[in-house]
Design an enzyme around this catalytic site. Structure first.
Site, PDB file in Angstrom:
ATOM      1  N   SER A  86      10.172 -12.743 -22.574  1.00  0.00           N
ATOM      2  CA  SER A  86      11.384 -12.001 -22.939  1.00  0.00           C
ATOM      3  C   SER A  86      11.736 -12.222 -24.406  1.00  0.00           C
ATOM      4  O   SER A  86      12.175 -11.298 -25.092  1.00  0.00           O
ATOM      5  CB  SER A  86      12.567 -12.471 -22.079  1.00  0.00           C
ATOM      6  OG  SER A  86      12.253 -12.383 -20.718  1.00  0.00           O
TER       7      SER A  86
ATOM      8  N   GLU B 148       8.274   2.657 -23.356  1.00  0.00           N
ATOM      9  CA  GLU B 148       7.745   1.853 -22.246  1.00  0.00           C
ATOM     10  C   GLU B 148       8.794   1.719 -21.135  1.00  0.00           C
ATOM     11  O   GLU B 148       8.506   1.903 -19.948  1.00  0.00           O
ATOM     12  CB  GLU B 148       7.349   0.482 -22.803  1.00  0.00           C
ATOM     13  CG  GLU B 148       6.981  -0.531 -21.749  1.00  0.00           C
ATOM     14  CD  GLU B 148       6.299  -1.772 -22.328  1.00  0.00           C
ATOM     15  OE1 GLU B 148       5.807  -1.716 -23.478  1.00  0.00           O
ATOM     16  OE2 GLU B 148       6.242  -2.790 -21.622  1.00  0.00           O
TER      17      GLU B 148
HETATM   18  C1  LIG Z   1       1.938  -7.645 -13.699  1.00  0.00           C
HETATM   19  C2  LIG Z   1       2.428  -7.829 -15.094  1.00  0.00           C
HETATM   20  C3  LIG Z   1       1.949  -7.024 -16.104  1.00  0.00           C
HETATM   21  C4  LIG Z   1       2.355  -7.228 -17.425  1.00  0.00           C
HETATM   22  N1  LIG Z   1       1.789  -6.481 -18.439  1.00  0.00           N
HETATM   23  C5  LIG Z   1       2.038  -6.830 -19.729  1.00  0.00           C
HETATM   24  C6  LIG Z   1       1.324  -6.214 -20.797  1.00  0.00           C
HETATM   25  O1  LIG Z   1       0.497  -5.319 -20.589  1.00  0.00           O
HETATM   26  N2  LIG Z   1       1.575  -6.629 -22.061  1.00  0.00           N
HETATM   27  C7  LIG Z   1       2.481  -7.611 -22.346  1.00  0.00           C
HETATM   28  O2  LIG Z   1       2.644  -7.944 -23.521  1.00  0.00           O
HETATM   29  N3  LIG Z   1       3.190  -8.199 -21.344  1.00  0.00           N
HETATM   30  C8  LIG Z   1       2.984  -7.845 -20.060  1.00  0.00           C
HETATM   31  N4  LIG Z   1       3.674  -8.447 -19.037  1.00  0.00           N
HETATM   32  C9  LIG Z   1       4.685  -9.454 -19.365  1.00  0.00           C
HETATM   33  C10 LIG Z   1       6.109  -9.058 -19.004  1.00  0.00           C
HETATM   34  O3  LIG Z   1       6.592  -8.071 -19.875  1.00  0.00           O
HETATM   35  C11 LIG Z   1       6.923 -10.364 -19.001  1.00  0.00           C
HETATM   36  O4  LIG Z   1       6.549 -11.061 -17.828  1.00  0.00           O
HETATM   37  C12 LIG Z   1       8.408 -10.130 -19.046  1.00  0.00           C
HETATM   38  O5  LIG Z   1       8.787  -9.616 -20.303  1.00  0.00           O
HETATM   39  C13 LIG Z   1       9.182 -11.429 -18.783  1.00  0.00           C
HETATM   40  O6  LIG Z   1       8.705 -12.462 -19.597  1.00  0.00           O
HETATM   41  P1  LIG Z   1       8.302 -13.861 -18.947  1.00  0.00           P
HETATM   42  O7  LIG Z   1       7.403 -13.613 -17.795  1.00  0.00           O
HETATM   43  O8  LIG Z   1       7.804 -14.760 -20.017  1.00  0.00           O
HETATM   44  O9  LIG Z   1       9.645 -14.440 -18.377  1.00  0.00           O
HETATM   45  P2  LIG Z   1      10.729 -15.303 -19.176  1.00  0.00           P
HETATM   46  O10 LIG Z   1      11.012 -14.710 -20.490  1.00  0.00           O
HETATM   47  O11 LIG Z   1      10.336 -16.729 -19.122  1.00  0.00           O
HETATM   48  O12 LIG Z   1      11.985 -15.074 -18.239  1.00  0.00           O
HETATM   49  C14 LIG Z   1      11.979 -15.486 -16.863  1.00  0.00           C
HETATM   50  C15 LIG Z   1      13.174 -14.880 -16.169  1.00  0.00           C
HETATM   51  O13 LIG Z   1      14.371 -15.384 -16.749  1.00  0.00           O
HETATM   52  C16 LIG Z   1      15.362 -14.389 -16.775  1.00  0.00           C
HETATM   53  N5  LIG Z   1      15.804 -14.204 -18.174  1.00  0.00           N
HETATM   54  C17 LIG Z   1      15.038 -14.110 -19.297  1.00  0.00           C
HETATM   55  N6  LIG Z   1      15.806 -13.931 -20.391  1.00  0.00           N
HETATM   56  C18 LIG Z   1      17.093 -13.917 -19.952  1.00  0.00           C
HETATM   57  C19 LIG Z   1      18.348 -13.777 -20.595  1.00  0.00           C
HETATM   58  N7  LIG Z   1      18.449 -13.559 -21.922  1.00  0.00           N
HETATM   59  N8  LIG Z   1      19.478 -13.831 -19.849  1.00  0.00           N
HETATM   60  C20 LIG Z   1      19.395 -14.013 -18.515  1.00  0.00           C
HETATM   61  N9  LIG Z   1      18.238 -14.148 -17.840  1.00  0.00           N
HETATM   62  C21 LIG Z   1      17.091 -14.098 -18.550  1.00  0.00           C
HETATM   63  C22 LIG Z   1      14.747 -13.126 -16.183  1.00  0.00           C
HETATM   64  O14 LIG Z   1      15.109 -13.043 -14.824  1.00  0.00           O
HETATM   65  C23 LIG Z   1      13.269 -13.348 -16.331  1.00  0.00           C
HETATM   66  O15 LIG Z   1      12.517 -12.684 -15.325  1.00  0.00           O
HETATM   67  C24 LIG Z   1       3.315  -8.234 -17.708  1.00  0.00           C
HETATM   68  C25 LIG Z   1       3.838  -9.015 -16.660  1.00  0.00           C
HETATM   69  C26 LIG Z   1       3.399  -8.829 -15.381  1.00  0.00           C
HETATM   70  C27 LIG Z   1       3.944  -9.725 -14.298  1.00  0.00           C
END
Ligand SMILES: Cc1cc2nc3c(=O)[nH]c(=O)nc-3n(C[C@H](O)[C@H](O)[C@H](O)COP(=O)(O)OP(=O)(O)OC[C@H]3O[C@@H](n4cnc5c(N)ncnc54)[C@H](O)[C@@H]3O)c2cc1C
Length: 386
Positions: free
Chosen positions: A134, A245
């Protein structure tokens, strides 16, 4: 649904896409779920039919259309009931290749656009890392200029099309001394670049026909002209591309909600219990009716937002609302639809079971709901404007 936002041309494309999905996707896509990928011939076929270049210039073989074409593509792919197929296509057309379209040099476009539009070169976008999702500004992959080359070191996580793509739009930090949002650059990396490899393919709960990978860059050497767009301006490019997106993921989710409700309506009309059909139970039909109303409202917001975008108007608040609303709604609809399918909804052969698994990631990927709501909150005036 008849809509003032779409023209006859749009409806024609929708009909073509629907026929393609019925004839060339649905009969085969269960096998793709098992294989963990959509065959390359399917993407080439979509290229032949003109579905991969709808947003791109005619001079490269595209059809110069606006965000409404992307929404139609996302809706029809979403309605296939195979989210893995949908996301494979949409990452290529609407999440990765837009980086080339918006920020590519003439030489980069001349080289890559044709094969991308024809489905001969498949694209991925690699922003997320093991330690930064994120919070894009926190990414750590490093690119250092050495002579005439760039040298990349780092890892990317959860990259859709990561195993089978040919062309990757990769974000890396190029200036570690400034705030993260100002020191990031995008690079075009071809499969086979020295020092670049797929670390591992990742197994997932849903989207099983979409391949997802961890990528590794170990002293990966790239030519100077691999920079995509302006040096140190990559964060802004990523944020700009997120708009398309997120709209497309929202469109896909809303169409999936509608499809799940259609499947469930058919099921409960046929299913007999307690002397009548399940549809005869007021609790069931009212729950489905309210979900149908909320889905229709969400779809209208998707269509209106695509129209705003097509007029060149600022719609960041609307796009963020679309992503948050549709990503949550598809999960809520899925839960209710699975419930009303009873035991059959839990069996892996049913479309509902697959769609519920596929839905789960849609409130996470491409901007988690909480992150989207922060974007709305920052623009509450725009979100609430008369
Ligand atoms: C199947 C799949 C395909 C994907 N494809 C791509 C791709 O093609 N390219 C790419 O670059 N990425 C890709 N992603 C990554 C995806 O965009 C990220 O998983 C997503 O942006 C969340 O980041 P993170 O997993 O690091 O979660 P984190 O940033 O660690 O966050 C975890 C959780 O914390 C909560 N959270 C985060 N920030 C906040 C906030 N500010 N306030 C309150 N709650 C919050 C949310 O509930 C979030 O789900 C993919 C992910 C999956 C699972």
């Amino acid at each position: 649904m008849l809509s003032p936002y779409f023209t006859e041309e749009h409806e024609l494309i929708r009909a073509q896409l629907r026929r393609f999905v019925e004839e060339e996707v649905q009969p085969h896509a269960k096998a793709w779920e098992v294989a963990g990928m959509v065959p390359r011939e399917v993407l080439r076929r979509m290229g032949e039919l003109g579905f991969l270049g709808m947003r791109y210039p005619a001079e490269y073989g595209g059809s110069d259309m606006d965000a409404r074409a992307s929404v139609i593509l996302a809706e029809e792919c979403g309605r296939s009931t195979f989210g893995g197929f949908a996301i494979t296509v949409l990452v290529h057309t609407d999440m990765a290749s837009p980086h080339l379209a918006r920020f590519g040099s003439k030489a980069q476009k001349d080289r890559y656009f044709g094969p991308v539009i024809r489905g001969e070169k498949i694209c991925a976008v690699a922003v997320t890392e093991p330690d930064a999702g994120s919070d894009v500004a926190g990414l750590r992959t490093r690119a250092v200029k050495k002579g005439n080359e760039w040298v990349l070191n780092g890892a990317k996580m959860f990259i859709t099309n990561g195993v089978h793509a040919d062309l990757y739009c990769v974000a890396a930090k190029t200036d570690p001394d400034v705030k993260g949002s100002r020191g990031i650059t995008m690079f075009l990396v071809e499969k086979g670049a020295p020092g670049f490899r797929v670390g591992r393919a990742l197994d997932k709960m849903g989207w099983r026909s979409s391949d997802t990978a961890e990528l590794v860059f170990e002293d990966c050497r790239l030519p100077a002209d691999a920079v995509l767009g302006e040096e140190n301006r990559g964060f802004y490019a990523i944020m700009q591309n997120f708009q398309n997106e997120r709209l497309v993921i929202g469109a896909m989710a809303a169409a999936e909600s509608q499809k799940m409700l259609q499947l469930t309506h058919g099921y409960v009309m046929d299913r007999k219990a307690f002397g009548g059909s399940l549809w005869d139970k007021q609790a069931i039909r009212q729950r489905l009716s309210m979900l149908a109303a909320r889905t229709a409202a969400a779809q209208q917001l998707v269509h209106h937002t695509a129209w705003l975008d097509a007029q060149g108007l600022d719609c960041v608040a609307q796009v963020s609302m679309v992503k948050a609303l549709c990503g949550e709604l598809v999960n809520e609809v899925g839960y209710a639809c699975q419930q009303f399918h009873g035991g059959f909804g839990y069996i892996t052969d049913s479309a509902i079971e697959r769609m519920v698994r596929d839905a789960r990631v849609q409130s996470i990927g491409g901007g988690a709901s909480e992150v989207m709501l922060e974007e709305v909150a920052k623009r509450m005036g725009q979100a609430l404007q008369d």
